[in-house]
Scaffold this active site. Structure first.
Site, PDB file in Angstrom:
ATOM      1  N   GLY A 166     -20.349  54.118  30.645  1.00  0.00           N
ATOM      2  CA  GLY A 166     -21.693  54.165  30.088  1.00  0.00           C
ATOM      3  C   GLY A 166     -22.151  52.778  29.679  1.00  0.00           C
ATOM      4  O   GLY A 166     -22.541  51.954  30.507  1.00  0.00           O
ATOM      5  N   GLY A 167     -22.087  52.507  28.378  1.00  0.00           N
ATOM      6  CA  GLY A 167     -22.637  51.273  27.814  1.00  0.00           C
ATOM      7  C   GLY A 167     -22.210  50.005  28.534  1.00  0.00           C
ATOM      8  O   GLY A 167     -23.031  49.105  28.760  1.00  0.00           O
ATOM      9  N   GLY A 221     -19.410  56.718  23.739  1.00  0.00           N
ATOM     10  CA  GLY A 221     -20.269  55.866  22.922  1.00  0.00           C
ATOM     11  C   GLY A 221     -19.764  55.621  21.518  1.00  0.00           C
ATOM     12  O   GLY A 221     -20.503  55.116  20.671  1.00  0.00           O
ATOM     13  N   SER A 277     -16.042  55.205  26.340  1.00  0.00           N
ATOM     14  CA  SER A 277     -15.723  53.920  25.706  1.00  0.00           C
ATOM     15  C   SER A 277     -14.813  53.040  26.555  1.00  0.00           C
ATOM     16  O   SER A 277     -13.981  52.299  26.014  1.00  0.00           O
ATOM     17  CB  SER A 277     -15.128  54.143  24.310  1.00  0.00           C
ATOM     18  OG  SER A 277     -16.080  54.754  23.453  1.00  0.00           O
ATOM     19  N   ASN A 328     -22.930  54.767  34.546  1.00  0.00           N
ATOM     20  CA  ASN A 328     -23.978  55.712  34.164  1.00  0.00           C
ATOM     21  C   ASN A 328     -24.898  55.010  33.179  1.00  0.00           C
ATOM     22  O   ASN A 328     -24.531  54.806  32.026  1.00  0.00           O
ATOM     23  CB  ASN A 328     -23.322  56.951  33.524  1.00  0.00           C
ATOM     24  CG  ASN A 328     -24.336  57.942  32.995  1.00  0.00           C
ATOM     25  OD1 ASN A 328     -25.537  57.800  33.225  1.00  0.00           O
ATOM     26  ND2 ASN A 328     -23.861  58.950  32.277  1.00  0.00           N
ATOM     27  N   TRP A 329     -26.067  54.634  33.654  1.00  0.00           N
ATOM     28  CA  TRP A 329     -26.988  53.877  32.792  1.00  0.00           C
ATOM     29  C   TRP A 329     -27.678  54.781  31.768  1.00  0.00           C
ATOM     30  O   TRP A 329     -28.376  54.295  30.905  1.00  0.00           O
ATOM     31  CB  TRP A 329     -28.019  53.133  33.653  1.00  0.00           C
ATOM     32  CG  TRP A 329     -27.476  51.845  34.232  1.00  0.00           C
ATOM     33  CD1 TRP A 329     -26.156  51.476  34.327  1.00  0.00           C
ATOM     34  CD2 TRP A 329     -28.235  50.756  34.770  1.00  0.00           C
ATOM     35  NE1 TRP A 329     -26.054  50.236  34.886  1.00  0.00           N
ATOM     36  CE2 TRP A 329     -27.310  49.760  35.171  1.00  0.00           C
ATOM     37  CE3 TRP A 329     -29.596  50.522  34.957  1.00  0.00           C
ATOM     38  CZ2 TRP A 329     -27.715  48.551  35.745  1.00  0.00           C
ATOM     39  CZ3 TRP A 329     -30.001  49.319  35.531  1.00  0.00           C
ATOM     40  CH2 TRP A 329     -29.074  48.342  35.921  1.00  0.00           C
ATOM     41  N   LYS A 330     -27.529  56.088  31.900  1.00  0.00           N
ATOM     42  CA  LYS A 330     -28.194  57.036  30.993  1.00  0.00           C
ATOM     43  C   LYS A 330     -29.688  56.676  30.892  1.00  0.00           C
ATOM     44  O   LYS A 330     -30.273  56.275  31.890  1.00  0.00           O
ATOM     45  CB  LYS A 330     -27.481  57.050  29.643  1.00  0.00           C
ATOM     46  CG  LYS A 330     -25.970  57.300  29.810  1.00  0.00           C
ATOM     47  CD  LYS A 330     -25.254  57.581  28.532  1.00  0.00           C
ATOM     48  CE  LYS A 330     -23.764  57.814  28.821  1.00  0.00           C
ATOM     49  NZ  LYS A 330     -23.003  58.162  27.632  1.00  0.00           N
ATOM     50  N   HIS A 340     -22.671  66.356  32.764  1.00  0.00           N
ATOM     51  CA  HIS A 340     -22.363  65.422  31.666  1.00  0.00           C
ATOM     52  C   HIS A 340     -22.494  66.148  30.331  1.00  0.00           C
ATOM     53  O   HIS A 340     -23.358  67.024  30.179  1.00  0.00           O
ATOM     54  CB  HIS A 340     -23.321  64.228  31.732  1.00  0.00           C
ATOM     55  CG  HIS A 340     -22.864  63.084  30.887  1.00  0.00           C
ATOM     56  ND1 HIS A 340     -23.014  63.080  29.523  1.00  0.00           N
ATOM     57  CD2 HIS A 340     -22.225  61.938  31.197  1.00  0.00           C
ATOM     58  CE1 HIS A 340     -22.505  61.963  29.034  1.00  0.00           C
ATOM     59  NE2 HIS A 340     -22.015  61.249  30.026  1.00  0.00           N
ATOM     60  N   GLU A 391     -23.807  65.240  27.722  1.00  0.00           N
ATOM     61  CA  GLU A 391     -25.145  65.092  27.142  1.00  0.00           C
ATOM     62  C   GLU A 391     -26.120  66.092  27.763  1.00  0.00           C
ATOM     63  O   GLU A 391     -27.160  66.397  27.166  1.00  0.00           O
ATOM     64  CB  GLU A 391     -25.619  63.634  27.311  1.00  0.00           C
ATOM     65  CG  GLU A 391     -24.842  62.701  26.391  1.00  0.00           C
ATOM     66  CD  GLU A 391     -24.705  61.269  26.867  1.00  0.00           C
ATOM     67  OE1 GLU A 391     -25.443  60.849  27.770  1.00  0.00           O
ATOM     68  OE2 GLU A 391     -23.831  60.574  26.323  1.00  0.00           O
ATOM     69  N   GLU A 411     -14.343  63.242  30.457  1.00  0.00           N
ATOM     70  CA  GLU A 411     -15.007  62.484  29.401  1.00  0.00           C
ATOM     71  C   GLU A 411     -14.900  63.248  28.087  1.00  0.00           C
ATOM     72  O   GLU A 411     -15.729  64.146  27.827  1.00  0.00           O
ATOM     73  CB  GLU A 411     -16.486  62.271  29.747  1.00  0.00           C
ATOM     74  CG  GLU A 411     -16.725  61.496  31.020  1.00  0.00           C
ATOM     75  CD  GLU A 411     -18.076  60.794  31.009  1.00  0.00           C
ATOM     76  OE1 GLU A 411     -18.082  59.583  31.211  1.00  0.00           O
ATOM     77  OE2 GLU A 411     -19.102  61.451  30.777  1.00  0.00           O
TER      78      GLU A 411
END
Ligand code: 13P
Length: 247
Positions: free
Chosen positions: A231-232, A171, A210, A11-13, A95, A97, A165
């Protein structure tokens, strides 16, 4: 019933410009015989270019969200049909977010899942508790409630996955212990079987929060973990491939 094929999705957000497509191409080039389905979910504006860049590769391309409506006067928004038209075959929905930052309820997410199915997209539906909810001993109740509320009956017979999640692990570099992950995944599995019968056993339950190359093997080998939503660490080919290779 055989275990579901693992899914590792990035997920590149709100990250990535045209130059980032080189990372996506490096991921596709490095996959070789990985025993997983692999997906990248870039920002919507990159989706079409990524789908073209990865055409013929094993990497699936997905969206990160869309409205429940198919079209209309919704300035700035996109529909599931548009994502599919741009080359997506999956979509991330629910998600945290979106739930926290955009007020999405379980009902909102369920409506979006229906729209995804009508557009032919495979939903990855996210659930997860906040730190306060975990500290209060409510993690299982919150997560299973989100699963029940966010997965409409029309998912029966359609491919989809659930991503656990924990909000506090996203993150932050923090992760639950492996027994904590297993406990939640088992509760999600029981809920899926309650909703969809034996077919609920074939739904991959991803872990997200993470995940990185150094902890991926431990997490991915937990019972009932059927992949990861990353994610990251999905933004860099070496990191993402390190996670895929940990399977
Ligand atoms: P991080 O891997 O950056 O913690 O993000 C997880 C996530 O939210 C994926 O959807």
């Amino acid at each position: 019933m055989t275990a579901p094929t693992p899914l590792i999705a990035g997920n590149w957000k709100m990250n990535g410009l045209a130059a980032s497509l080189d990372e996506a191409k490096a991921i596709a080039a490095g996959l070789a015989g990985a025993p997983a389905r692999v997906a990248l979910c870039p920002p919507a504006v990159l989706l079409h270019r990524m789908a073209e860049a990865l055409a013929g590769s094993r990497v699936l391309v997905g969206g990160q969200d869309h409205r429940a409506e198919a079209a209309g006067a919704f300035t700035g928004d996109i529909s599931a049909e548009m994502l599919a038209d741009a080359g997506a075959t999956l979509t991330i929905l629910g998600h945290s977010e979106r739930r926290a930052g955009h007020g999405e309820t379980d009902a909102t997410v369920a409506a979006k899942v229906g729209a995804a199915l009508r557009a032919g997209l495979e939903p990855i539906v996210c659930v997860g508790e906040t730190l306060e909810e975990r500290k209060a001993g409510d993690a299982l109740a919150v997560v299973t409630g989100q699963v029940r509320g966010s997965l409409p009956a029309e998912l029966a017979g359609r491919p989809f996955s659930v991503a656990y999640e924990p909000v506090w692990a996203i993150g932050t570099g923090l992760t639950p212990t492996t027994p904590e992950i297993e406990e939640v995944h088992r509760a999600i599995r029981a809920t899926l079987v309650g909703q969809f019968g034996e077919a609920g056993r074939a739904v991959p339950i991803l872990y997200g929060g993470s995940v990185k190359p150094s902890n991926a093997a431990e997490i991915l080998h937990v019972d009932e973990v059927g992949g990861a939503l990353v994610g990251g660490a999905s933004l860099k080919a070496d990191d993402f491939l390190g996670i895929v290779r940990a399977l």
